[in-house]
Design an enzyme around this catalytic site. Structure first.
Site, short mmCIF file in Angstrom:
data_model
loop_
_atom_site.label_atom_id
_atom_site.label_comp_id
_atom_site.label_asym_id
_atom_site.label_seq_id
_atom_site.Cartn_x
_atom_site.Cartn_y
_atom_site.Cartn_z
N SER A 144 0.83 -1.25 0.20
CA SER A 144 0.15 -0.11 0.06
C SER A 144 0.56 1.31 0.04
O SER A 144 0.52 2.31 -0.70
CB SER A 144 -0.96 0.03 1.37
OG SER A 144 -1.61 -1.16 1.23
N HIS A 190 0.73 4.40 4.26
CA HIS A 190 0.03 5.24 3.30
C HIS A 190 0.46 6.83 3.18
O HIS A 190 0.82 7.52 2.33
CB HIS A 190 -1.34 5.44 3.48
CG HIS A 190 -2.02 4.10 3.61
ND1 HIS A 190 -3.43 3.77 3.59
CD2 HIS A 190 -1.72 2.66 3.12
CE1 HIS A 190 -4.05 2.46 3.49
NE2 HIS A 190 -2.67 1.91 3.30
#
Length: 297
Positions: free
Chosen positions: A196, A243
């Site tokens: 991610s 993230h």
């Protein structure tokens, strides 16, 4: 449809070369075009007439960006996102092995990231810095893997041909590294898996480069914002720290690519600046988390 009906339908053939069968449509006028008439666009391909019309309607800023980036970068990449395909293939293979009963747990444990593996004196674990990147290869389940690989495929189709394979691979790996650093700095007690951080880096870089080219980046900005916000919603078991780390560094690298492309000694500048970013990440992860862990004790 019979053979005669098929051949009688002009939509099955290139509108500029009626004798050439094709099923690819121009993304602007939706007419059928053969490989010779296809020009790679940020999304899909367009025909020569639409390309000419697009160039006539470009703003001065867009023309300047086109001169700087031009088609040279896309030609150098060959127009095919091979690095994207390789990353998807390798990551999917390792992640699927990791999800198999019996053998999956050892693979996941051997590749996942936890800040303790960087600080043996504080955690009692052996020093395993490669986990900063190997965590990109393993995922928390089929849905986690599928969503990340779908996002990688969608972004890679546009971004890799635009910036070139070397830059794309560098962006992916350094963004993934930044995601792990983000977890180590913000939540050193958390273990994490998944690509991610790298995916968010690609999205952020695409946003910055698209803005530099004068493209409408509203859609990318909305998608990036929604995905960042999901990480802060209670109940979602998401490592939002990765993230954030990946997005920040991805945007910074995108800015480096945008500012150095087309300049004299461009390769020297982007490699040097990205290397400096990597050095800063190493210094941050070497200094900050030990201070936080020590303070916590």
């Amino acid at each position: 449809m019979t053979s005669s009906e098929f051949h009688a339908n002009p939509d099955n053939f290139c509108y500029r070369h009626p004798g050439r069968q094709s099923f690819v449509l121009c993304q602007r006028c939706m007419r059928t075009i053969c490989p010779e008439c296809q020009t790679q666009a940020p999304v899909g391909v367009i025909c020569p007439e639409c390309m000419q019309d697009q160039r006539r309607n470009q703003s001065p800023a867009q023309r300047k960006a086109q001169r700087r980036w031009g088609s040279r970068t896309m030609t150098a990449a060959g127009g095919r996102p091979l690095v994207t395909y390789w990353i998807i293939g390798i990551t999917s293979a390792v992640s699927l092995l990791q999800l198999l009963p019996g053998v999956g747990v050892p693979i996941g444990q051997a590749l996942q990231f936890w800040a303790g593996y960087l600080y043996p004196s504080l955690s009692g674990e052996s020093f395993q810095p490669w986990r900063l990147l190997t965590t990109l290869l393993v995922h928390g389940g089929f849905i986690h893997l599928g969503l990340n690989m779908l996002a990688l495929w969608m972004i890679g189709q546009s971004l890799e041909p635009l910036i070139g394979r070397a830059k794309f691979l560098t962006l992916y790996l350094v963004s993934g590294l930044a995601g792990s650093v983000g977890v180590a700095v913000i939540a050193p007690q958390v273990s994490t898996v998944g690509a991610s951080g790298a995916i968010f880096g690609l999205m952020a870089a695409l946003l910055v480069i698209g803005r530099h080219l004068g493209a409408n980046v509203t859609g990318i900005l909305v998608v990036l914002g929604i995905n960042l916000a999901i990480g802060f919603i209670p109940g979602f078991n998401v490592a939002w720290q990765a993230h954030v780390g990946g997005a920040i560094i991805g945007a910074l690298i995108g800015l480096v690519y945008a500012r150095t492309s087309g300049r004299q000694n461009a390769r020297f500048w982007w490699i040097g600046l990205v290397s400096a970013i990597v050095l800063v990440l190493i210094l941050v992860v070497a200094i900050v988390p030990p201070l936080l862990i020590t303070a916590g004790h």
